[in-house]
Motif scaffolding. Structure first.
Motif, mmCIF file in Angstrom:
data_model
loop_
_atom_site.group_PDB
_atom_site.id
_atom_site.type_symbol
_atom_site.label_atom_id
_atom_site.label_comp_id
_atom_site.label_asym_id
_atom_site.label_seq_id
_atom_site.Cartn_x
_atom_site.Cartn_y
_atom_site.Cartn_z
ATOM 1 N N THR A 105 0.825 -1.209 0.000
ATOM 2 C CA THR A 105 0.000 0.000 0.000
ATOM 3 C C THR A 105 0.862 1.262 0.000
ATOM 4 O O THR A 105 0.449 2.290 -0.513
ATOM 5 C CB THR A 105 -0.951 0.028 1.203
ATOM 6 N N TYR A 106 2.054 1.191 0.568
ATOM 7 C CA TYR A 106 2.934 2.355 0.607
ATOM 8 C C TYR A 106 3.827 2.448 -0.624
ATOM 9 O O TYR A 106 4.324 3.514 -0.952
ATOM 10 C CB TYR A 106 3.804 2.325 1.871
ATOM 11 N N ILE A 107 4.050 1.343 -1.279
ATOM 12 C CA ILE A 107 4.931 1.338 -2.442
ATOM 13 C C ILE A 107 4.256 1.966 -3.652
ATOM 14 O O ILE A 107 4.846 2.747 -4.381
ATOM 15 C CB ILE A 107 5.395 -0.100 -2.760
ATOM 16 N N SER A 108 3.009 1.619 -3.899
ATOM 17 C CA SER A 108 2.335 2.146 -5.085
ATOM 18 C C SER A 108 1.843 3.572 -4.836
ATOM 19 O O SER A 108 1.549 3.956 -3.712
ATOM 20 C CB SER A 108 1.155 1.244 -5.467
ATOM 21 N N ALA A 109 1.767 4.333 -5.896
ATOM 22 C CA ALA A 109 1.383 5.745 -5.793
ATOM 23 C C ALA A 109 -0.114 5.895 -5.564
ATOM 24 O O ALA A 109 -0.919 5.068 -5.992
ATOM 25 C CB ALA A 109 1.782 6.472 -7.068
ATOM 26 N N CYS A 110 -0.487 6.974 -4.888
ATOM 27 C CA CYS A 110 -1.907 7.256 -4.663
ATOM 28 C C CYS A 110 -2.513 7.878 -5.936
ATOM 29 O O CYS A 110 -1.805 8.230 -6.875
ATOM 30 C CB CYS A 110 -2.068 8.183 -3.474
ATOM 31 N N ASP A 111 -3.827 8.034 -5.948
ATOM 32 C CA ASP A 111 -4.508 8.539 -7.146
ATOM 33 C C ASP A 111 -4.090 9.964 -7.503
ATOM 34 O O ASP A 111 -3.961 10.323 -8.671
ATOM 35 C CB ASP A 111 -6.018 8.465 -6.957
ATOM 36 N N ALA A 112 -3.891 10.807 -6.481
ATOM 37 C CA ALA A 112 -3.490 12.187 -6.743
ATOM 38 C C ALA A 112 -2.101 12.251 -7.378
ATOM 39 O O ALA A 112 -1.851 13.051 -8.280
ATOM 40 C CB ALA A 112 -3.502 12.992 -5.449
ATOM 41 N N CYS A 113 -1.206 11.389 -6.920
ATOM 42 C CA CYS A 113 0.154 11.386 -7.470
ATOM 43 C C CYS A 113 0.203 10.742 -8.849
ATOM 44 O O CYS A 113 1.037 11.106 -9.674
ATOM 45 C CB CYS A 113 1.101 10.666 -6.518
ATOM 46 N N LYS A 114 -0.674 9.778 -9.103
ATOM 47 C CA LYS A 114 -0.696 9.137 -10.421
ATOM 48 C C LYS A 114 -1.007 10.142 -11.520
ATOM 49 O O LYS A 114 -0.482 10.062 -12.625
ATOM 50 C CB LYS A 114 -1.729 8.016 -10.449
ATOM 51 N N SER A 115 -1.843 11.128 -11.206
ATOM 52 C CA SER A 115 -2.203 12.113 -12.222
ATOM 53 C C SER A 115 -1.066 13.093 -12.505
ATOM 54 O O SER A 115 -1.045 13.726 -13.550
ATOM 55 C CB SER A 115 -3.455 12.873 -11.787
ATOM 56 N N GLN A 116 -0.109 13.221 -11.586
ATOM 57 C CA GLN A 116 1.008 14.153 -11.765
ATOM 58 C C GLN A 116 2.225 13.503 -12.414
ATOM 59 O O GLN A 116 3.149 14.194 -12.817
ATOM 60 C CB GLN A 116 1.428 14.726 -10.413
ATOM 61 N N GLN A 117 2.240 12.194 -12.502
ATOM 62 C CA GLN A 117 3.402 11.471 -13.008
ATOM 63 C C GLN A 117 3.304 11.240 -14.515
ATOM 64 O O GLN A 117 2.218 11.086 -15.046
ATOM 65 C CB GLN A 117 3.520 10.110 -12.315
ATOM 66 N N PRO A 118 4.454 11.174 -15.201
ATOM 67 C CA PRO A 118 4.442 10.762 -16.605
ATOM 68 C C PRO A 118 4.097 9.275 -16.699
ATOM 69 O O PRO A 118 4.112 8.560 -15.699
ATOM 70 C CB PRO A 118 5.867 11.032 -17.074
ATOM 71 N N GLU A 119 3.814 8.808 -17.880
ATOM 72 C CA GLU A 119 3.320 7.442 -18.086
ATOM 73 C C GLU A 119 4.292 6.381 -17.558
ATOM 74 O O GLU A 119 3.861 5.392 -16.982
ATOM 75 C CB GLU A 119 3.073 7.205 -19.579
#
Length: 86
Positions: free
Chosen positions: A17-31
């Motif tokens: 749960t801590y390794i994968s990015a949260c939804d807010a961070c997923k939208s800020q990251q490149p593909e």
């Protein structure tokens, strides 16, 4: 042994749960890093260059670590490892 498996499973599930990015961070990251990290992604090409250099250094260090752990190459009888092994 069974208790160790349960503890290890619990730790790995919590870590996931801590390794994968949260939804807010997923939208800020490149593909390429969308599910891997939190925060803002690389902002310029220099950031990708630095990441590439760090990956290269890490892989080289890992290679030499494994190489010298598997076959250290010391053949001298007065090497300190022999006093430790005896």
């Amino acid at each position: 042994m069974e208790k160790l498996k349960k503890i290890l499973t619990a730790v790995l599930m919590l870590a996931a749960t801590y390794i994968s990015a949260c939804d807010a961070c997923k939208s800020q990251q490149p593909e390429i890093t969308k599910d891997l990290t939190h925060g803002v992604g690389p902002e310029s090409d220099w950031d990708w260059f630095i990441v590439g250099i760090v990956i290269l250094i890490t892989l080289v260090a890992f290679y030499y670590t494994v190489k010298y752990l598997v076959q250290p190459g010391e053949k001298s009888k007065d090497h300190i490892k022999h006093s430790f092994l005896q």
